[in-house]
Design an enzyme around this catalytic site. Structure first.
Site, short mmCIF file in Angstrom:
data_model
loop_
_atom_site.label_atom_id
_atom_site.label_comp_id
_atom_site.label_asym_id
_atom_site.label_seq_id
_atom_site.Cartn_x
_atom_site.Cartn_y
_atom_site.Cartn_z
N CYS A 114 96.83 95.01 -4.30
CA CYS A 114 97.10 95.83 -3.25
C CYS A 114 95.43 96.44 -3.38
O CYS A 114 95.07 96.15 -3.17
CB CYS A 114 98.78 96.78 -3.77
SG CYS A 114 98.19 97.92 -2.27
N GLU B 143 105.33 93.27 -8.34
CA GLU B 143 106.19 93.94 -8.91
C GLU B 143 106.87 94.67 -9.14
O GLU B 143 107.87 95.00 -9.43
CB GLU B 143 105.00 95.01 -10.61
CG GLU B 143 104.83 95.83 -9.91
CD GLU B 143 103.71 95.61 -8.48
OE1 GLU B 143 103.13 94.80 -7.88
OE2 GLU B 143 103.33 97.06 -7.90
N HIS C 199 103.72 93.17 -3.07
CA HIS C 199 103.48 94.30 -4.58
C HIS C 199 104.08 92.79 -5.61
O HIS C 199 105.71 93.21 -5.84
CB HIS C 199 104.36 95.32 -4.43
CG HIS C 199 103.34 95.90 -4.27
ND1 HIS C 199 102.12 96.82 -4.76
CD2 HIS C 199 102.95 96.20 -3.10
CE1 HIS C 199 101.53 97.83 -4.83
NE2 HIS C 199 101.51 97.40 -3.23
#
Lengths: 237, 88
Positions: free
Chosen positions: A87, A205, A203
């Protein structure tokens, strides 16, 4: 093996990323403040997490791109070490010239926060644990995610297999109907020509624990796992 | 001895015409045309960065601003152009 997570003022996905490496993958991981003058070369892989470095002043990622830690990162990238920008980290990598292209304001002018389908276009050191052609799920959360490159550069990315993920429908079809931000050719993730630097707007994570996924999947962790498995091979050589 | 003055330098950063300008498109479609200002055919939104630059003269000030633009990428040449204007 030790992974460094770079922190800038405004980074906010650092601890999520730390948790995935430390708790889920059980890899030594270090939070590395951007003013830290330690040698970044002692780390085996570098992650630039998401957030809003320097409040997105001037242009998302541009001020961080001129920080001393990025000068170190440019040298490290030439040695083939894995680097992932997620990002805002992706925005920093394009602004620093480590990845081609630009990330522009989303075509609908809105901050978009939602889960998306992503087609795995190519296997490289960041996607070896995933099946090429498969569809995976991750969330996006950004205002400037409209990836742009010139037509010539786009053809070059295609030829070199540098397009790693594309926004798609659940069957892997890519069209403007399933392109959330107007990215050229539905591009969600690209690598550099050498394949050791990855930039991605989704994302991983936030998609590493099935409890956090509306699909009960953890596809995101496979990006990190692929990198670790590839690193283990690289470190043995 | 050369007198050093301050000059106001405007950097007009505009998107390249071949790129979509969604903010301009929205202003055109949803504000101007919707309110019958149909003699407008295109809208593009740019950004202005204003610098106060110490220099010997206006040309010197513009050159100094151009160096900053190029070295620190105040604009992204892939997607935008930069016009430098100045006054004393």
């Amino acid at each position: 093996m030790n992974v460094a997570i770079i922190q800038f003022p405004g980074t906010n996905c650092d601890m999520d990323t730390y948790r995935v490496f430390n708790d889920y993958l059980e890899i030594d991981v270090t939070l590395f403040w951007h003013e830290n003058t330690d040698n970044l070369e002692k780390y085996d892989a570098i992650i630039l997490p998401g957030g809003f470095s320097y409040g997105d002043r001037l242009r998302a990622g541009i001020i961080a791109a001129y920080s001393p830690v990025i000068k170190q990162l440019k040298k490290i990238s030439l040695k083939g070490k894995p680097i992932i920008g997620i990002c805002n980290g992706f925005q920093i990598l394009v602004e620093s010239g480590l990845l081609p292209g630009a990330l522009l304001t989303n075509s609908n002018l809105k901050f978009i926060c939602k889960w998306v389908n992503l087609k795995v276009e190519h296997n490289n050191l960041f996607t070896n644990s995933l099946q090429s052609g498969s569809v995976i799920h991750m969330p996006i959360a950004h205002n400037e995610g409209r990836y742009y490159v010139s037509d010539d550069k786009l053809q070059e990315l295609e030829r070199n297999n540098q397009i790693i993920l594309r926004y798609s429908d659940s069957d892997g079809n890519t069209s403007m109907d399933n392109n959330p931000n107007g990215s050229i050719s539905n591009i969600a993730a690209v690598s550099n020509a050498n394949g050791n630097v990855l930039g991605m707007m989704p994302h991983p994570e936030r998609a590493s624990d099935p409890l956090l996924s509306p699909y009960s999947t953890n596809n995101g962790i496979e990006i990190f796992r692929s990198m670790i498995l590839s690193l283990e091979v690289m470190l043995k050589e | 001895m050369t007198k050093v003055s301050e000059f106001k330098i405007d950097l007009l950063i505009s998107p390249k015409p071949e790129l979509r300008n969604p903010e301009g498109d929205t202003i055109l479609q949803d504000l101007l045309l919707r309110n019958n200002f149909d003699y407008v055919t295109s809208v593009s939104v740019s950004k202005v960065i204003q610098l106060i630059v110490k220099a010997d003269n206006l040309g010197d000030a513009k050159n100094k601003a151009a160096i900053i633009c190029d070295e620190l990428r105040l604009y992204n040449p892939l997607v935008s152009s930069c016009t430098i204007r100045g006054t004393e």
